[in-house]
Design a protein around this motif. Structure first.
Motif, mmCIF file in Angstrom:
data_model
loop_
_atom_site.group_PDB
_atom_site.id
_atom_site.type_symbol
_atom_site.label_atom_id
_atom_site.label_comp_id
_atom_site.label_asym_id
_atom_site.label_seq_id
_atom_site.Cartn_x
_atom_site.Cartn_y
_atom_site.Cartn_z
ATOM 1 N N VAL A 1 0.863 -1.179 0.000
ATOM 2 C CA VAL A 1 0.000 0.000 0.000
ATOM 3 C C VAL A 1 0.901 1.230 0.000
ATOM 4 C CG1 VAL A 1 -1.812 1.272 1.180
ATOM 5 C CG2 VAL A 1 -1.805 -1.226 1.260
ATOM 6 N N THR B 1 1.191 5.385 -0.251
ATOM 7 C CA THR B 1 0.446 6.628 -0.051
ATOM 8 C C THR B 1 1.300 7.803 -0.503
ATOM 9 O OG1 THR B 1 -0.726 5.675 1.835
ATOM 10 C CG2 THR B 1 -0.761 8.072 1.626
ATOM 11 N N GLN C 1 -4.818 9.061 -3.756
ATOM 12 C CA GLN C 1 -3.507 9.243 -3.144
ATOM 13 C C GLN C 1 -2.918 7.910 -2.700
ATOM 14 O OE1 GLN C 1 -4.862 12.962 -0.611
ATOM 15 N NE2 GLN C 1 -2.648 12.728 -0.459
ATOM 16 N N THR C 2 -3.777 6.919 -2.516
ATOM 17 C CA THR C 2 -3.332 5.601 -2.060
ATOM 18 C C THR C 2 -3.431 4.598 -3.192
ATOM 19 O OG1 THR C 2 -4.056 6.073 0.200
ATOM 20 C CG2 THR C 2 -3.711 3.767 -0.377
#
Length: 351
Positions: free
Chosen positions: A42, A44, A86-87
C-alpha cells in the motif's frame, strides 16, 4: 461578492486567466506499507496519482538501503482506493512463480520491517498531470505485517515407477524443515510412516531445495510395503501431514491434513531376480529361493517358466529341466523373497 460598501460585483460572463502556473511537482511517496499475509503493498502519496500510469515492473523490494538483495516485481497488479487516488494498492499474486514466491524464497528480505525497502525507477508512477515520481534510492517500510499464514498441501502425486512422491503446496516450503509424515491405505487403514534417512530402508529428499514442490524418493522397504498392500490407484493412498511435517520459508508449520493422491503413476518396471539359492526346508525338502528387487505376487508365479540348467558345458550340450509345478513354502506371502519346494515328480525328473 461585494465590496466594503456592499456594492455587488459587476456581472462578468467570462474572464481570462491572467497568470497560470501549471503543476510541475511530481508526487512524493509518503508511506509504504507491506503485508506478507495478504501479499500486497500500500503506497500513499502526497497527491492524487493516475492509476493507469503505475508500472509495477519499475518497482523493486530491497533487503537494505543498498539493495544488497532485491526482488523486482514482474507480475503484480494495481488498483486505486478509489481509482486515481492518493493511495495505491499493489497486489502481489500467490500463483506459482509469482513475485510473492520470489520474495519468500529470497529469505533475506521482506521478513521484517527493517529488511523491507521499496525502490522505484524513473517514471514508475505519475500524478494526474503526468509529473513522474522522483525515485527514492530506498524508501523504508512504514508498516509491516508478518507472514503468519500456514502453508497448505495443494496435491500430491505418487509415482511407483520412479518410487517418488511429489507434494505440492500453496507457497514455497523450506527444504530443511521436512520431518516425518505418513501414508495410509484408506481401505485397509494400514499406516506407513515415512522416516527420512539413508536409502534403501527409509526415504530421502534434497534438503537444499526450497519451493512449492517437494519430491521425496521412497526407499525400497517403504515402496515394497506399498506394493504389497496393492496400492494401485490414487484413491487407495492418502498422505497424512501434521503441523510439524513441513514449514514455509518463515517457519510456519503446515495446516494438518489427510488427503487422497491427485494422481497415481503405476509401476511399469518389470521385477528382476537378484539371487537364486538352494535351501533345505524344515522337513529336509529341497527348496528354491528367489530374491527379487521388488515385491512380487505369489499368485502370479508360473512354475513351468522356471528351467534348471546344468553349469558350464564346454564342448557338450547343457542338460536342462523345466519344472512342472511347485509347492510354496509354509507361510509364503507377497514379498521380495519367494521360496518353494520341488514336487515329487519334478524331483524324479531332475534326477
Amino acid at each position: 461578492v461585494a465590496d466594503t460598501s456592499a456594492n455587488a460585483i459587476e456581472p462578468v460572463t467570462r474572464a481570462a486567466v491572467q497568470h497560470f502556473f501549471p503543476d510541475i511537482v511530481p508526487p512524493v511517496l509518503m508511506a509504504f506499507q507491506m503485508d506478507m499475509n495478504l501479499g500486497r503493498l500500500v503506497l500513499t502519496f502526497d497527491e492524487i496519482v493516475r492509476i493507469s500510469s503505475v508500472a509495477t515492473s519499475k518497482f523493486a523490494i530491497l533487503g537494505d538501503v543498498l539493495g544488497s538483495t532485491s526482488v523486482r516485481l514482474t507480475n503484480a497488479s494495481v488498483t486505486g482506493l478509489p481509482n486515481n487516488a492518493q493511495t495505491v494498492l499493489i497486489i502481489i499474486n500467490n500463483q506459482t512463480g509469482s513475485d510473492l514466491d520470489a520474495l519468500k524464497l529470497a529469505q533475506t528480505l521482506a521478513t521484517l520491517q527493517n529488511n523491507s525497502y521499496l525502490r522505484m525507477d524513473p517514471f514508475a508512477i505519475a500524478d494526474m498531470r503526468g509529473n513522474a515520481e522522483v525515485p527514492e534510492t530506498a524508501f523504508a517500510c512504514t508498516s509491516f505485517v508478518d507472514d503468519t499464514t500456514l502453508p497448505r498441501l495443494s496435491s500430491f502425486v505418487l509415482d511407483m515407477n520412479a518410487m517418488t512422491v511429489a507434494l505440492s503446496f500453496d507457497e514455497p516450503i523450506r527444504g530443511t524443515s521436512v520431518a516425518a509424515f505418513a501414508f495410509q491405505n484408506p481401505q485397509s487403514l494400514t499406516v506407513y510412516s515415512v522416516v527420512f534417512g539413508a536409502a534403501p530402508l527409509l526415504a530421502t529428499w534434497n534438503s537444499a531445495i526450497n519451493g512449492r514442490v517437494l519430491t521425496i524418493v521412497l526407499g525400497e522397504t517403504l515402496a515394497n510395503a506399498l506394493k504389497k498392500d496393492r496400492i494401485q490407484a490414487a484413491s487407495l493412498v492418502d498422505v497424512i501431514l501434521n503441523q510439524s511435517a513441513v514449514a514455509d520459508m518463515i517457519g510456519n508449520g503446515i495446516a494438518p491434513v489427510q488427503q487422497h493422491a491427485a494422481a497415481y503413476i503405476a509401476d511399469a518396471t518389470p521385477p528382476t531376480v537378484r539371487a537364486i539359492d538352494i535351501a533345505v526346508g524344515p522337513d529336509g525338502e529341497n527348496q528354491l529361493v528367489f530374491t527379487f528387487d521388488e515385491t512380487v505376487f505369489i499368485s502370479t508365479v508360473q512354475y513351468p517358466a522356471v528351467q534348471l540348467i546344468s553349469g558350464s558345458c564346454p564342448g557338450a550340450p547343457c542338460v536342462s529341466y523345466r519344472l512342472a509345478g511347485g509347492i510354496p513354502a509354509v507361510g509364503s506371502e507377497d514379498s521380495t523373497i519367494f521360496t518353494f519346494s520341488f514336487t515329487a515328480n519334478d524331483i524324479i525328473g531332475i534326477k
